[in-house]
Structures are given as structure tokens and as C-alpha cells.
Motif scaffolding. Structure first.
Motif: not given
Length: 343
Positions: A252, A270, A319-320, A322-324, A326-327
Motif C-alpha cells: 500500500e 473521474t 479502490m485503494l 482511487k482513494e489516494y 482523490l486525496q
């Protein structure tokens, strides 16, 4: 095999290279790669392609030369073309194309988080290049999903009548997956490397990470490069077996470092993020389908399904990631707003 004295004589005529040493580094049918050492000790790389084998833009010396010339024009850090005395990027002699480039001196990727950050940054810089007038002339990248998946389907269909009953379910899964996987043909185009993984990078003396091995590069969706890099950040070899799906939890921090570096220069929209899972699983599916077909055709025992683990892990990694993304996008937006404040 090309004759080295003949090569040396031709390089003397076309490039005015004298007193050089030539060493064979690699060879595949129709292609030879040599290291040229000049009298000064400087090293260059000579790629020779057999003209009659130049059937595909994937490994075309002319396409490679165009991409490298574009990168030089954009001042992107990569190998540079060594032009002939008359300014040609690619020359031809007795049925062979000659393409000479500079050589990047450095050490292999060291798998540190800093290296992953810098590799992500190098890829982000590449995708941020403005195509401009080159948009219509930059060659399409090789090994894009549409052609690769069509090839994989063809391989599967060729062994349909040979598949034993115990493998019929897996055969149907593969056939359906190659038919339904997103081709991403409607996404925006950038200049992509198309084989971006840690082993195709090098760390220079100044600590900079540079991408190498640009064959197959050209215009394509950014998400293909991002997907392959994220999918291959767990091991030094992109196709090395995974112990289990849980293995990905150990990486990660690497995924976060890649995305942080990447987003310093470019980000995914997006829509591109929504299409990331199939970009992550694309290469493993093509490999798995072709490997399955060859084992059936040759009546060999099928190997363990490590590629299937990579295929099924794509959703979790996406999914992981995408979170990063967006952050990183949120952090960048806040920083830009702070820069606009009148103090």
C-alpha cells in the motif's frame, strides 16, 4: 547475424565514428542490440532491425525514433537519438535499419519509497506533455487493449475443440473476459510509455528516475500506464507469482508513493479512475488467456494460476488507488487556493 566489422565500417561512413568497440547486448529474431563504446569512453546503444521484419508499428524503429524525437522536443528526460552526419534519425544499410541512442548511466531501481515516488513523478511528467501538433502524427502505442485482447480471443478460439471437460469452465471465463474487458478506446490520449514497471527504469547519479525501453511507446490512454505500474509494484518482475491476494496489502505504501509523485504533474479524471480496474487486469488477462491456449494446444499440464490472482486483485487495488488519487487531488486543490490568497 550482422557482421561487426561491416557494422563498424558503416558507422564510420554515416556517423564518423572511429576507433569504437561494439558489444552485442541482446538479440531476438530480426533485431540486435549493441553497445558502442567511443574512444572517449562514452557509451551509446545501437539497435538494428531487419527491414523485412518491420511489419508492425509496435516495434518499428521509425515509430520509436518519432517518439524519442518528440520527447527531446518537449525536453523530457529520456535517451536521445544520435543522428547521422546528414541528420537522419534512422538509416538503412543492406536490409537493416540502424537507430543509435545515447546511454543512460545509473543503477537499477532500488525499490525504496523514494524511488517509487520518483517513478510516479516521471510517469506523471510524461502524461502531462502537451501533444499539440504531434497529436495527429505521434504513432499509436503498441500493445493497446483492442489488438491484444483480439489476439488473446483468437488464441482461445483456436483450441475450443481441444479443451477437456475439467477446464471447460475456466475456458468460458477467459473467453468471456477477453470479450467484455474495457478497451478504453474513448479516453483522452497522451504520450504513454506502454511498458511502465520498475525494471524499465533506472536511477541516475543525481537520484533521478528515468524510464528506459521506449519501444511500443506512443499515443494512448494514460490509465494503461498507471494500471500496469500499480499492478507491477509488488515484485521486481511484472509477471512473478503472488503468494496470495493478501500480498498486496504489503504494498500500500508503494502505491501511495507512486500516486503522490504522479499527481505532482498529472492526475486521472473521474472517468479514468472508474476504468482503472480493467487497466490493472488487462495485461494479466492477455497473458493468462494466451498461456491457457498454449497449454491446451500442446497438451501440457497447466501452471498454477498466479496470473489469475493478479486478475482478481485488480478491483481491490483500484479502490485503494482511487482513494489516494482523490486525496492527492484534494491536497493539490487546497495548495492552489492558498497560493491565490493575498498574503
Amino acid at each position: 547475424m550482422p557482421d561487426i566489422p561491416d557494422i563498424s565500417s558503416y558507422l564510420s561512413q554515416r556517423y564518423n565514428l572511429q576507433n569504437i568497440a561494439i558489444e552485442l547486448l541482446n538479440m531476438v529474431p530480426g533485431k540486435y542490440v549493441y553497445q558502442i563504446t567511443l574512444a572517449t569512453g562514452v557509451c551509446w546503444i545501437l539497435r538494428m532491425y531487419q527491414v523485412e521484419n518491420d511489419q508492425s508499428a509496435v516495434f518499428s524503429p521509425l515509430a520509436l525514433a518519432y517518439v524519442l524525437a518528440f520527447l527531446e522536443e518537449q525536453q523530457y528526460s529520456a535517451v536521445r537519438i544520435v543522428r547521422s552526419l546528414d541528420g537522419e534519425t534512422v538509416v538503412m544499410h543492406e536490409g537493416w535499419y540502424y537507430l543509435i541512442t545515447t546511454f543512460i548511466d545509473g543503477i537499477p531501481f532500488d525499490w525504496s519509497l523514494t524511488a517509487f515516488y520518483n517513478l510516479g513523478a516521471a510517469l506523471g511528467k510524461l502524461h502531462a506533455l502537451r501533444l499539440g501538433a504531434a497529436a495527429s502524427t505521434l504513432p499509436r502505442a503498441g500493445m493497446l487493449p483492442s489488438g491484444e485482447l483480439a489476439y488473446a480471443q483468437k488464441q482461445l478460439e483456436s483450441v475450443e475443440s481441444l479443451v477437456p471437460a475439467n477446464l471447460q469452465e475456466r475456458y468460458e471465463e477467459l473467453l468471456q473476459a477477453t470479450a467484455l474487458l474495457d478497451r478504453r478506446e474513448d479516453l483522452p490520449l497522451v504520450c504513454i510509455h506502454n511498458d511502465c514497471h520498475p525494471a524499465n527504469s533506472i536511477c541516475t547519479a543525481g537520484g533521478q528516475i528515468q524510464l528506459i525501453d521506449w519501444e511500443g511507446a506512443g499515443s494512448g490512454p494514460a490509465v494503461i500506464d498507471v494500471g500496469f505500474l500499480l499492478a507491477s509494484s509488488d515484485d521486481a518482475l511484472p509477471w512473478a507469482p503472488l503468494a496470495s491476494l493478501d500480498t498486496y496489502h504489503l504494498y500500500e505504501e508503494r502505491i501511495a508513493a507512486i500516486i503522490e509523485g504522479y499527481c505532482c504533474y498529472h492526475t486521472l479524471t473521474t472517468i479514468e479512475l472508474e476504468r482503472l480496474p480493467d487497466a490493472l487486469r488487462f495485461r494479466s488477462l492477455v497473458y493468462g488467456a494466451c498461456h491457457f491456449a498454449s497449454t491446451i494446444a500442446e497438451r501440457r499440464q497447466e501452471d498454477p494460476q498466479w496470473w489469475w490472482l493478479r486478475y482478481t486483485a485488480a478491483e481491490e487495488i483500484a479502490m485503494l488507488a482511487k482513494e489516494y488519487f482523490l486525496q492527492a487531488k484534494s491536497t493539490k486543490t487546497i495548495a492552489m487556493r492558498l497560493e491565490d490568497l493575498p498574503f
